[in-house]
Design an enzyme around this catalytic site. Sequence first.
Site, PDB file in Angstrom:
ATOM      1  CG  HIS A  97      -1.940   0.959   1.381  1.00  0.00           C
ATOM      2  ND1 HIS A  97      -1.596   2.243   1.675  1.00  0.00           N
ATOM      3  CD2 HIS A  97      -3.060   1.084   1.388  1.00  0.00           C
ATOM      4  CE1 HIS A  97      -2.685   2.919   1.723  1.00  0.00           C
ATOM      5  NE2 HIS A  97      -3.931   2.157   1.558  1.00  0.00           N
ATOM      6  CD  GLN A 155      -6.858  -4.335   4.358  1.00  0.00           C
ATOM      7  OE1 GLN A 155      -7.743  -5.017   4.988  1.00  0.00           O
ATOM      8  NE2 GLN A 155      -7.095  -3.138   3.880  1.00  0.00           N
ATOM      9  CE  LYS A 176      -6.738  -0.012   6.442  1.00  0.00           C
ATOM     10  NZ  LYS A 176      -7.657   0.726   5.191  1.00  0.00           N
ATOM     11  CB  CYS A 215      -3.500   3.431  -1.476  1.00  0.00           C
ATOM     12  SG  CYS A 215      -4.655   4.592  -1.347  1.00  0.00           S
TER      13      CYS A 215
END
Lengths: 405, 142
Positions: free
Chosen positions: A117, A197, A220, A360
């Site tokens: 990212h 993530q 997240k 991104c």
Amino acid sequence: MDIKEIRRDFPLFQNYPNVAYLDNAATTQRPERVLLAEKRFYEEANANPLRGLYELSQKATDIYEDAREVVRAFIGARSTEEIVFTRNSTESLNLLAYSYGSLLQEGDEIAISVLEHHSNLIPWQQLAKKKRLKLQWIEIDENGRITEDAFRRALSEKTKLVSMTLISNVLGTRNDVKKFARIAHEVGAVFVCDGAQGVPHVPVDVNDLGVDFLAFSGHKMLGPMGIGVLYGRKELLDRMPPFLYGGEMIEYVGKEEATWAELPHKFEAGTVNGAGAAGLAAAIQYYENIGFEKIVKREEELGELTFRTLSEIPHVTILGAKDAASHHGIFSFMVEGVHPHDIAEILSADDVCVRAGHHCAQVLMKELKVNSTARVSIAFYNTEEEIIRLGESIRSLRRRMGYAE
Amino acid sequence: MQNSFYREIINDHNLYPTHKHELGCAGCEHRGINPNCGDDITLKLQMEDGVIKDGAYLGDGCAISQASADIMLDLIIGKRKEEAIRLTDIFLRMIKGEATEDEIEELEEAGALTDVSHMPARVKCAVLAWHTLEQLLHDNAK
């Protein structure tokens, strides 16, 4: 796991009962107890944490420091000194590039993967430029995986730092961080893991993985926006200079000199996000109340259904691995003849939220030879019915864009 | 773009464009890119005595960006440069929700993109061709 009951914990789903929210890799929704934890901080303990000696400030400090302990236990760190609160993963990684980066010398090498990212790419790219370091790229194979060979190729005896994501935000592939951290240590490099993530979707123990640093974001993983974490091994954090200067990160200040507060406060200049930390702790407790292993299992099942649903639709291509389990709930896909932005817009008309764009990760987009993709990303609170609706919507796309079939 | 009538116009120009082809012209092309979403068009015009004799575009991107370029060329081919600039101004104001109904009428099919004024994420797609045209005509005047 009673999904109906779980969804009742999320005020947004009450407000938008028809919306299928499938953009969880961008940000998750928040359960009410997270929102309440933030509200309670302001209503029942609001004072500047770590400052005052009066009771309210002590209460604010306690909530903030208790949250740090919840985070520590969640990722298996040895001490709360190793848990630095930041705004998000991006800030954690910038902190590292700026602070740990200052310890690197001209000619040193840093290695990052093409999966990264922008937040785990640009800080290192700019650091390399500024300090004349060599930036080495770790390549992926046709399934989006980093092989041991590819990893070793990017390393040399000059490699001082490796930074890599645990799970790709575009392909969902999981990197074998445990093995790569070990190899990085063999050549004397420190290993930074971008957990933005990964931490919300797979169990993470920093000592088991053997990473030196781990960055992740609260938003997240059911937590509030504006609170994130940098884990760092104490010996390394001790050696690093502060990132930001200001209040509450000092020990002694004179006109010419200053000395720094102990860990982790050395890296937390200025008034901290006390309510955000309280919200993040509540989010972690929410995961733990359900049971993290149940969440992982639920997301695997939903991932399986999503993969199968997308695979069965004509003209649809899923990027990356050819099996559901390797995607960790993240599916980037293309529909022949339909631009990803048109996909997202038409799905939006059906109240299905998916992401479209470069996510991104423009370096990865070039590797994959695409300009942009559409992306579905699931969380445990999604339903089978939502995935079926997603499939129906995608099936209708080409017809709605004017194609005969 | 939920109104199906407008959607049809966009789809039609996207799938069966009239002006998406090569065009020989020296020094009268301009490339427009939306770096964020990858929409990319190269616009070419053949000018003669201040009149746009012919025009074409190449590129790729979402349906709105491509259809907008095709619809724009339908509108401006055969018009004087000043008239094209005036219509571009109306189009850009329409997307901001600032054009009158009479003005939108003048845009013919390009009026189909009026809905984009309610879709902030798609504004850049719709205006790409028109900004590229502005640039091209501006450079051409030098």
